[in-house]
Design a protein around this motif. Sequence first.
Motif, PDB file in Angstrom:
ATOM      1  N   MET A  55     -10.741 -45.849  15.959  1.00 34.37           N
ATOM      2  CA  MET A  55     -11.160 -44.748  16.815  1.00 34.37           C
ATOM      3  C   MET A  55     -11.571 -45.271  18.187  1.00 34.37           C
ATOM      4  SD  MET A  55     -11.571 -41.437  16.929  1.00 34.37           S
ATOM      5  CE  MET A  55     -11.331 -41.149  15.206  1.00 34.37           C
ATOM      6  N   TRP A  56     -12.322 -46.381  18.224  1.00 32.32           N
ATOM      7  CA  TRP A  56     -12.738 -46.981  19.496  1.00 32.32           C
ATOM      8  C   TRP A  56     -11.516 -47.363  20.316  1.00 32.32           C
ATOM      9  CZ3 TRP A  56     -11.692 -51.643  21.714  1.00 32.32           C
ATOM     10  CH2 TRP A  56     -12.394 -51.943  22.879  1.00 32.32           C
ATOM     11  N   TRP A  57     -10.543 -47.985  19.678  1.00 28.87           N
ATOM     12  CA  TRP A  57      -9.335 -48.405  20.383  1.00 28.87           C
ATOM     13  C   TRP A  57      -8.608 -47.203  20.975  1.00 28.87           C
ATOM     14  CZ3 TRP A  57      -7.681 -52.344  22.800  1.00 28.87           C
ATOM     15  CH2 TRP A  57      -6.331 -52.500  23.088  1.00 28.87           C
ATOM     16  N   ASN A  58      -8.549 -46.088  20.225  1.00 24.34           N
ATOM     17  CA  ASN A  58      -7.900 -44.880  20.736  1.00 24.34           C
ATOM     18  C   ASN A  58      -8.628 -44.345  21.971  1.00 24.34           C
ATOM     19  OD1 ASN A  58      -5.835 -44.869  18.851  1.00 24.34           O
ATOM     20  ND2 ASN A  58      -6.981 -43.624  17.408  1.00 24.34           N
ATOM     21  N   PRO A 133     -19.518 -54.565  23.060  1.00 30.49           N
ATOM     22  CA  PRO A 133     -18.926 -54.943  24.354  1.00 30.49           C
ATOM     23  C   PRO A 133     -19.969 -55.482  25.331  1.00 30.49           C
ATOM     24  CG  PRO A 133     -18.124 -52.804  23.664  1.00 30.49           C
ATOM     25  CD  PRO A 133     -19.210 -53.187  22.702  1.00 30.49           C
ATOM     26  N   ALA A 134     -21.138 -54.855  25.350  1.00 29.14           N
ATOM     27  CA  ALA A 134     -22.180 -55.302  26.276  1.00 29.14           C
ATOM     28  C   ALA A 134     -22.704 -56.676  25.881  1.00 29.14           C
ATOM     29  CB  ALA A 134     -23.317 -54.290  26.303  1.00 29.14           C
ATOM     30  N   THR A 168     -17.554 -50.026  26.998  1.00 24.79           N
ATOM     31  CA  THR A 168     -18.846 -49.449  26.634  1.00 24.79           C
ATOM     32  C   THR A 168     -18.743 -47.934  26.560  1.00 24.79           C
ATOM     33  OG1 THR A 168     -19.949 -51.309  27.680  1.00 24.79           O
ATOM     34  CG2 THR A 168     -21.273 -49.348  27.279  1.00 24.79           C
ATOM     35  N   TRP A 169     -18.060 -47.335  27.519  1.00 26.10           N
ATOM     36  CA  TRP A 169     -17.878 -45.890  27.513  1.00 26.10           C
ATOM     37  C   TRP A 169     -17.092 -45.456  26.273  1.00 26.10           C
ATOM     38  CZ3 TRP A 169     -16.066 -42.764  32.385  1.00 26.10           C
ATOM     39  CH2 TRP A 169     -16.121 -41.404  32.107  1.00 26.10           C
ATOM     40  N   ALA A 170     -16.053 -46.194  25.926  1.00 26.02           N
ATOM     41  CA  ALA A 170     -15.285 -45.885  24.714  1.00 26.02           C
ATOM     42  C   ALA A 170     -16.176 -45.993  23.478  1.00 26.02           C
ATOM     43  CB  ALA A 170     -14.087 -46.817  24.595  1.00 26.02           C
ATOM     44  N   GLY A 171     -17.097 -46.950  23.478  1.00 24.25           N
ATOM     45  CA  GLY A 171     -18.038 -47.068  22.374  1.00 24.25           C
ATOM     46  C   GLY A 171     -18.943 -45.852  22.259  1.00 24.25           C
TER      47      GLY A 171
END
Length: 191
Positions: A55-58, A133-134, A168-171
């Motif tokens: 889902m994160w990758w999408n 990511p952070a 980070t936004w995708a997360g």
Amino acid sequence: MVDHLASEIEKKWAENPSLIFEETLSNVYAEFGLFGFQDMVQKAHRLMMGKYQKMWWNYFKQFWKLPKIIFSLVLFGFVWICFTTFGYKVVMYCNWVLMIIQGLYSTYYFLFRRFSKKKLQLLSTLSLGTEPPAIISILPITFFTFYASFTIPFGVMSAFISVVWLMTWAGYETDIYFLKEQHRLYPQAFA
């Protein structure tokens, strides 16, 4: 897990119908031993993390398609302009501080503001997916901010910083999706 427990309890009741439910449940649970459910829990956790990563990758890939690619390019341009205007060290210090603030905010937001302790039990699979990511990126950013005696070209560093913030936004978007799913699947837990 529940189906497995229920079928074992049914077997016990078929053998001895006079058993009390709580006693039967305790006996069935004890038969699994100390680590009896651990394999099932680990498999469920791996499946959930796989779903989370997919889902994160999408969500992350959406930043490279219209209309979000425009935002990605604007972010890259903004960081580049900041490098050329304010200088390398200033931008790196500011980015380092922003990453720390983002980590503290997401910890506060997901652990203390949004959920009570009761609701946190349901969120064990969420595990603050916005943090990796952070955390991963703060190490090289810290190195290039405080310790490196050389600088990486502005374009490369602008791309790196932009991608970190997009990750980070995708997360965050992934976390919000899973929160909505938990609300949908377990509304009584959020009442």
